[in-house]
Scaffold this active site. Structure first.
Site, short mmCIF file in Angstrom:
data_model
loop_
_atom_site.label_atom_id
_atom_site.label_comp_id
_atom_site.label_asym_id
_atom_site.label_seq_id
_atom_site.Cartn_x
_atom_site.Cartn_y
_atom_site.Cartn_z
N LYS A 1 10.73 3.36 3.59
CA LYS A 1 10.77 4.83 3.50
C LYS A 1 11.56 5.22 2.27
CE LYS A 1 8.95 6.55 7.32
NZ LYS A 1 9.81 7.23 8.18
N CYS B 1 28.76 16.73 31.33
CA CYS B 1 29.03 17.65 32.43
C CYS B 1 28.43 17.00 33.66
CB CYS B 1 28.35 19.00 32.17
SG CYS B 1 28.36 20.04 33.63
N GLU C 1 0.85 -1.20 0.00
CA GLU C 1 0.00 0.00 0.00
C GLU C 1 0.88 1.24 0.00
OE1 GLU C 1 -2.58 -0.15 3.44
OE2 GLU C 1 -3.05 -2.25 3.03
N CYS D 1 32.48 22.58 30.54
CA CYS D 1 31.09 22.83 30.17
C CYS D 1 30.90 24.30 29.77
CB CYS D 1 30.17 22.50 31.35
SG CYS D 1 28.45 22.96 31.07
N CYS E 1 28.46 25.97 32.68
CA CYS E 1 28.81 26.16 34.09
C CYS E 1 30.32 26.11 34.32
CB CYS E 1 28.12 25.11 34.95
SG CYS E 1 28.80 23.46 34.73
N ASP F 1 1.31 10.41 3.47
CA ASP F 1 2.02 11.30 4.39
C ASP F 1 1.05 12.29 5.03
OD1 ASP F 1 4.06 12.39 5.75
OD2 ASP F 1 5.02 13.36 4.05
N TYR G 1 -7.13 2.48 6.10
CA TYR G 1 -6.30 1.33 5.75
C TYR G 1 -6.41 0.16 6.73
CZ TYR G 1 -3.20 3.94 8.85
OH TYR G 1 -2.70 4.65 9.90
N LYS H 1 2.22 4.63 1.38
CA LYS H 1 2.28 5.17 2.75
C LYS H 1 1.93 6.66 2.66
CE LYS H 1 5.08 5.26 6.89
NZ LYS H 1 5.01 6.69 7.17
N CYS I 1 24.55 22.27 37.33
CA CYS I 1 24.70 22.95 36.04
C CYS I 1 23.33 23.45 35.56
CB CYS I 1 25.29 21.98 35.01
SG CYS I 1 25.31 22.63 33.35
#
Ligand code: IVH
Length: 667
Positions: A307, A419, A110, A401, A404, A114, A219, A112, A424
């Site tokens: 896909k 970190c 089938e 980091c 911090c 969107d 479907y 697909k 932080c």
């Protein structure tokens, strides 16, 4: 019958027939003006005699009163998603798995579509409720908006009770027209038809949704009991007969080569369609074979979505910025020259970690190839070294980091830099965002921007502070009106009643996901019981591993956390489990652990009631009869399922016998 009632019925039938011809069959028998004339006649009658207006009147197509919000509704069965295949190899592996499992199969291919998944419920042949997918378990009631979609029949050709699922979408032509109008009105156009469809179905005013010209392809059928179908192909043909719109490009093929051919054809032809597709869905055609394969937590094992390859475009890497997540992981983000990919403009993309940047030889200043993984998440695929400017720089992650200043560490066995400063700021803000997110405390309207402002204005430092917010704290924030503040405070108040698992997940305990939160809440029921728990006890629970057990105990022993929990309690945040304890249900011995199928017309109860009762007894209720079916319960006019059960020697019970068993147990 009154003459007027007769005319109303006639108008319903004619208007429904004309919508069907136009929107489902694409073959109108009368000009639009005829439809409009009859519709206005009906609108006038309803205006003068409101007693003739019903919820399934074709006048609902133009929309009705605006709503203030959408109600959240649990799906009867979860709305799952599909596993993905990206190339021929993935498809052949899928095919191998299927054949290893159930032998030779026929596939249904089938398109697909969107758009966005919707479920439509019919009672007595009338459309009564339409939901979005939501998180798969709970969706939003968008019935009023769905009623405006002409391709959705308000009444079908048989008085059935069942649920159908499909994809609502915006045809390309409607999308182009809508965006032209938006540009004319100096509004932001939609990025693609899918976003436009989603935006339209989320309109609280169904009159606006009605203007958006959406459509739908159905479907799947969620309950096959009233359907004489043994294959997906039969099911779709049945849907056609009932008046639903299904996609006619579907094709049955006898093996994976046929699937691959179908995919090749549509990869070339997809642009010629009047709507967007993003792949092909491949399903095992036979329903009993589907059932034999079953489901994982997230998706059916008997289907897969191929896909289409993502569109790739070239852009320039202007810079690399760092973001810090809730658990302190520091992620490099590519800042790109804005480019259009698969319908939206992309200017940022995650680079995941330093290793990946070096593997893909990506340097600041490079021309890079960008795509959207799964057509959603932007990604830098590779650099183009031939086009590299002389001053392109090799990137190195910092040692400290950026928020911090604490030293970053690389934890053994992990590629990510972290970190580890618990204070932080960046992490605290991410933790707050997580706390209010949908699967955690689900506080509507408390988005990232508001959290950031609240934090920066020192109005919240920890998650408990959210419950101490007052109107005067919120009003001065950017883009906050009286109404928004009121809604937000209501949402916060409502979140206090959440069942314990939401709070547990929201606290952001390392390694504790949604599922394990549910397991703990169900087992310990009260937060105070959890505070006493030992690592050994936790490890003994199925589903809880060593790492998680250790993390939970260390977290809950911490004095700061205990103070935080007290602070939440002081504001009456619920600390108890509110769901059903599965272990406590003592099922009927004849049903507990059994796989049961219902078929035919039940007279004493609805199919939903029967299913719910059986599930409460610990039975599994499925749709088609297979070798693993233990009992088939038959109502009037049972069809092919009965024949199959007889062939397999399955236990067959009449509705009467079933009802007797129920009574015997309830007495
Ligand atoms: S079958 C268990 N068939 O693709 C889910 N899905 O993850 C069964 N979709 O959101 C889905 N066209 O809404 C199926 N012909 C089709 C489809 C389709 C589009 C969507 C679906 C879901 C996603 C799959």
């Amino acid at each position: 019958m009154l003459d007027l009632q007769k005319r109303v019925n006639e108008l319903h039938d004619l208007l429904n027939q004309y919508s069907y011809e136009y929107y489902v069959q694409d073959n109108p028998s009368v000009p639009d003006s005829e439809y409009d004339k009859l519709l206005h006649e009906l609108i006038d009658i309803e205006a003068q005699h409101p007693e003739y207006k019903t919820s399934d009147s074709p006048t609902v197509r133009v929309g009705g009163e605006a709503q203030s919000s959408f109600e959240k509704v649990n799906h009867d069965t979860p709305m799952l998603s599909l596993g993905n295949a990206f190339d021929e190899d993935d498809l052949r592996k899928f095919d191998q798995r299927v054949r290893d499992n159930i032998g030779e199969v026929e596939y249904m291919c089938e398109l697909k579509i969107d758009g966005l998944a919707v479920s439509l419920k019919y009672e007595n042949g009338r459309f009564v409720q339409g939901l979005t997918r939501g998180d798969g378990t709970t969706g939003e009631d968008i019935t009023e908006n769905l009623r405006t979609i002409y391709a959705i029949p308000l009444k079908i050709k048989a008085p059935l009770n069942f649920e159908v699922r499909g994809e609502a979408y915006m045809p390309r032509r409607s999308f182009i027209n809508l965006n032209e109008e938006k540009v004319l009105n100096e509004e932001q156009p939609f990025a693609n038809p899918r976003n436009a469809a989603a935006g339209s179905l989320r309109q609280l005013d169904s009159k606006l949704a009605a203007k958006r010209k959406l459509s739908v392809f159905l479907y799947s059928v969620n309950d096959f009991t009233d359907f004489d179908a043994t294959t997906q192909s039969d099911a779709l043909n049945e849907l056609d007969k009932l008046g639903f719109k299904t996609n006619q490009e579907r094709k049955r093929v006898s093996n994976i080569d046929g699937v691959i051919q179908y995919i090749k054809k549509w990869t070339d032809k997809r642009e010629s369609l009047s709507y967007d597709i993003d792949g092909i869905v491949i399903k095992v055609n036979d329903l009993s074979q589907q059932e034999e394969m079953g489901y994982t937590q997230k998706s059916p094992r008997w289907a897969i979505a191929y896909k289409f390859p993502a569109e790739e475009v070239v852009s320039k890497l202007l810079n690399i910025e760092l973001s810090i997540g809730r658990t302190g992981v520091v992620t490099p983000t590519a800042i790109l020259e804005p480019v259009k990919v698969a319908g939206t403009t992309v200017s940022r993309a995650s680079l995941h970690n330093e290793d990946l940047i070096h593997e893909r030889d990506i340097r600041i200043g490079d021309s890079v190839v960008v795509k959207k993984a799964g057509d959603i998440i932007p990604e830098v695929v590779k650099s183009i070294p031939d086009r590299r400017p002389q001053n392109a720089e090799i990137y190195h992650m910092p040692t400290h980091c950026p928020r911090c200043g604490h030293e970053l560490v690389r934890i053994e066995g992990e590629v990510a830099l972290r970190c580890i400063n618990p204070k932080c700021q960046a992490q605290l803000i991410e933790g707050l965002i997580h706390f209010v997110s949908r699967q955690a405390m689900n506080i509507d309207g408390l988005g990232t921007k508001i959290i950031q402002q609240l934090y920066e204005n020192k109005l919240i430092k920890d998650v408990a502070d959210i419950f101490y917010l007052k109107e005067e704290d919120l009003l001065p924030l950017d883009r906050m009106g009286q109404k928004k503040v009121k809604n937000l405070l209501t949402a916060i108040e409502k979140a206090k009643d959440n069942s314990l698992e939401h709070l547990l997940f929201g606290l952001g305990i390392r390694h504790l996901g949604v599922k394990a939160s549910q397991v703990l809440a169900e087992k310990y029921e009260i937060m105070d019981h959890l505070l006493e728990v030992t690592e050994a006890e936790l490890v003994a629970i199925h589903d809880i591993g060593d790492k998680l057990a250790q993390s939970v105990v260390i977290y809950l022993e911490n004095d700061d956390i205990r103070a935080l929990i007290q602070k939440l309690k002081d504001k009456n945040v619920n600390m108890n489990y509110k769901g059903i304890k599965k272990a406590e249900i003592e099922g009927h011995p004849d049903f507990s652990g059994k796989t049961i199928v219902l078929t035919g017309k039940l007279e004493k109860m609805t199919r939903n009631e029967a299913t719910q009762w059986l599930e409460l007894q610990g039975a599994k209720v499925t749709n088609s009869v297979t070798k693993s079916t233990d009992i088939l319960i038959i109502g009037a006019d049972a069809g092919s399922k009965l024949t199959k059960a007889e062939k397999l020697g399955t236990d067959i019970w009449t509705e009467e016998e079933f009802a007797n068993k129920q009574n015997e147990f309830n007495d």
